[in-house]
Design a protein around this motif. Structure first.
Motif, mmCIF file in Angstrom:
data_model
loop_
_atom_site.group_PDB
_atom_site.id
_atom_site.type_symbol
_atom_site.label_atom_id
_atom_site.label_comp_id
_atom_site.label_asym_id
_atom_site.label_seq_id
_atom_site.Cartn_x
_atom_site.Cartn_y
_atom_site.Cartn_z
ATOM 1 N N MET A 130 1.023 -0.992 0.014
ATOM 2 C CA MET A 130 0.544 -0.016 -0.053
ATOM 3 C C MET A 130 0.688 1.615 -0.206
ATOM 4 O O MET A 130 1.973 1.317 1.080
ATOM 5 N N LYS A 131 0.869 1.901 -0.772
ATOM 6 C CA LYS A 131 1.719 3.599 -0.760
ATOM 7 C C LYS A 131 0.761 4.155 0.010
ATOM 8 O O LYS A 131 -0.280 4.462 0.143
ATOM 9 N N ARG A 132 1.818 4.879 0.376
ATOM 10 C CA ARG A 132 1.390 5.568 1.691
ATOM 11 C C ARG A 132 2.235 7.011 0.985
ATOM 12 O O ARG A 132 0.850 8.311 1.304
ATOM 13 N N ASN A 133 2.962 7.314 0.769
ATOM 14 C CA ASN A 133 3.885 8.924 0.505
ATOM 15 C C ASN A 133 3.339 9.688 -0.421
ATOM 16 O O ASN A 133 4.150 9.501 -1.171
ATOM 17 N N ILE A 134 2.109 9.891 -0.512
ATOM 18 C CA ILE A 134 1.541 10.104 -1.819
ATOM 19 C C ILE A 134 0.545 11.175 -1.740
ATOM 20 O O ILE A 134 -0.496 11.320 -0.594
ATOM 21 N N LEU A 135 1.450 12.576 -2.688
ATOM 22 C CA LEU A 135 0.188 13.087 -2.118
ATOM 23 C C LEU A 135 -0.670 13.219 -3.596
ATOM 24 O O LEU A 135 -0.797 13.481 -4.553
ATOM 25 N N LEU A 136 -1.975 13.566 -2.731
ATOM 26 C CA LEU A 136 -3.526 13.612 -4.456
ATOM 27 C C LEU A 136 -4.127 14.754 -3.975
ATOM 28 O O LEU A 136 -4.650 15.395 -3.141
ATOM 29 N N ILE A 137 -3.895 15.493 -5.452
ATOM 30 C CA ILE A 137 -4.425 16.677 -5.699
ATOM 31 C C ILE A 137 -6.072 16.415 -6.786
ATOM 32 O O ILE A 137 -5.349 16.077 -7.447
ATOM 33 N N CYS A 138 -7.295 17.163 -5.910
ATOM 34 C CA CYS A 138 -8.157 16.444 -7.037
ATOM 35 C C CYS A 138 -8.642 18.167 -6.899
ATOM 36 O O CYS A 138 -8.894 19.366 -6.501
ATOM 37 N N ASP A 139 -9.065 18.115 -8.237
ATOM 38 C CA ASP A 139 -9.588 19.006 -9.287
ATOM 39 C C ASP A 139 -11.689 18.711 -8.196
ATOM 40 O O ASP A 139 -12.011 17.181 -8.288
ATOM 41 N N PHE A 140 -12.140 19.635 -8.439
ATOM 42 C CA PHE A 140 -13.576 19.249 -7.562
ATOM 43 C C PHE A 140 -14.652 19.739 -8.820
ATOM 44 O O PHE A 140 -15.358 18.085 -9.042
ATOM 45 N N ASP A 141 -15.137 20.453 -9.253
ATOM 46 C CA ASP A 141 -16.521 20.254 -10.543
ATOM 47 C C ASP A 141 -15.922 19.762 -11.458
ATOM 48 O O ASP A 141 -15.403 19.416 -12.414
ATOM 49 N N ASN A 142 -16.620 18.623 -11.400
ATOM 50 C CA ASN A 142 -17.186 17.403 -12.153
ATOM 51 C C ASN A 142 -16.078 15.981 -11.845
ATOM 52 O O ASN A 142 -15.696 15.542 -13.310
ATOM 53 N N THR A 143 -15.191 16.440 -11.021
ATOM 54 C CA THR A 143 -14.995 15.121 -10.765
ATOM 55 C C THR A 143 -15.659 14.338 -9.571
ATOM 56 O O THR A 143 -15.508 13.312 -9.531
ATOM 57 N N LEU A 144 -15.475 15.075 -8.574
ATOM 58 C CA LEU A 144 -16.549 14.709 -7.518
ATOM 59 C C LEU A 144 -17.597 14.751 -7.208
ATOM 60 O O LEU A 144 -18.398 13.730 -6.276
#
Length: 283
Positions: free
Chosen positions: A1-15
């Motif tokens: 399981m990968k841990r040292n990750i930065l997840l950058i999320c767009d919001f509109d039409n992604t979430l």
């Protein structure tokens, strides 16, 4: 399981489906306003588009109150009095928003899973401060994001003084200047640096090839295309364009970017939903 990750999320039409929610809510408001103002619908739409273009924002707060149609119908009234006269129109927007603004299936569970697994999550959007923080609060998404990067807030105030309170519920929000926009690789590299992660250990997920994926590719960040976010009801996109702040030069500039970029290929494509991201990060 990968841990040292930065997840950058767009919001509109992604979430969540921003196009469907905004178009349906906006036009419900317009149709009610036409009855109150006793004006032509196309005239009011033209009026609203002018306001949106003035502020470079299709979600400019209470744009309806700045239209010539409202000024002509309610001369001499204060902004607060005008808002009261148009209460039915704003209520129509709010009612439809409650019915249509919902997360895509699996979003909350997936974000919670990432959080438990040690994946750091931040948000990045070109929506302005009040719009994005309001949506995060309504959708109970604040709890998943350590930090939010958005466009700087509008100068327009709520018609009721003091009503536009801070909606971030403890999240740190970084407001980006107008020039810090997608698909600039520099802004994404700045986010990675601020978060203390190298681009190689970051993942960017978004629905737009020309903005999100091109930006991530240029920055050396792993790009994940939320292809499912392109789906919208028939005619919704045309209705959005009708009142959008986009000018001809904006469309031409985006076309030039697209042509200059050549083929834009994401590292990974999410075909059906956000939860498919688990297969990429939690392995």
């Amino acid at each position: 399981m990968k841990r040292n990750i930065l997840l950058i999320c767009d919001f509109d039409n992604t979430l969540y489906d921003w196009v469907s929610y905004f178009v349906s809510s906006f036009y419900k408001m317009v149709d009610e306003a036409v009855l109150i103002l006793e004006c032509d619908r196309e005239y009011l739409l033209d009026d609203l588009r002018k306001i949106h273009r003035r502020y470079s924002d299709s979600e400019h707060p209470f744009a309806l109150l700045e239209t010539e149609a409202v000024k002509a119908r309610f001369p001499g009234l204060s902004r607060q009095q005008q808002a009261a006269a148009l209460d039915r129109a704003f209520h129509a927007f709010n009612k439809t928003r409650k019915e249509t603004l919902t997360l895509y299936p699996g979003v909350a569970d997936t974000l919670a899973c990432f959080q438990r697994s040690g994946v750091r999550i931040v948000g990045h959007t070109e929506a302005k401060y009040l719009a994005v923080t309001d949506r995060l609060r309504r959708l109970d998404l604040n709890q998943y994001f350590e930090r939010i990067y958005c466009r700087e807030r509008s100068t327009s105030s709520h018609p009721a003084q003091g009503a536009a309170a801070d909606l971030t519920s403890g999240n740190e929000v970084v407001e980006l200047a107008h020039h810090q926009s997608k698909p600039s690789a520099e802004v994404l590299l700045e986010i990675c640096e601020r978060e203390g992660h190298s681009p190689e250990n970051a993942v960017y997920v978004g629905d737009s090839l020309i903005k999100d994926i091109l930006m991530a590719n240029r920055a050396g960040v792993r790009s994940v295309w939320a292809k499912y976010g392109l789906k919208a009801p028939a005619g919704a996109y045309d209705q959005l364009v009708r009142v959008s702040h986009w000018r001809d030069e904006d469309i031409e500039r985006e076309q030039a970017i697209r042509e200059g970029a050549g083929a834009i290929a994401p590292d990974v494509t999410l075909e059906h939903g956000f939860s498919e991201l688990k297969q990429i990060l939690l392995i």
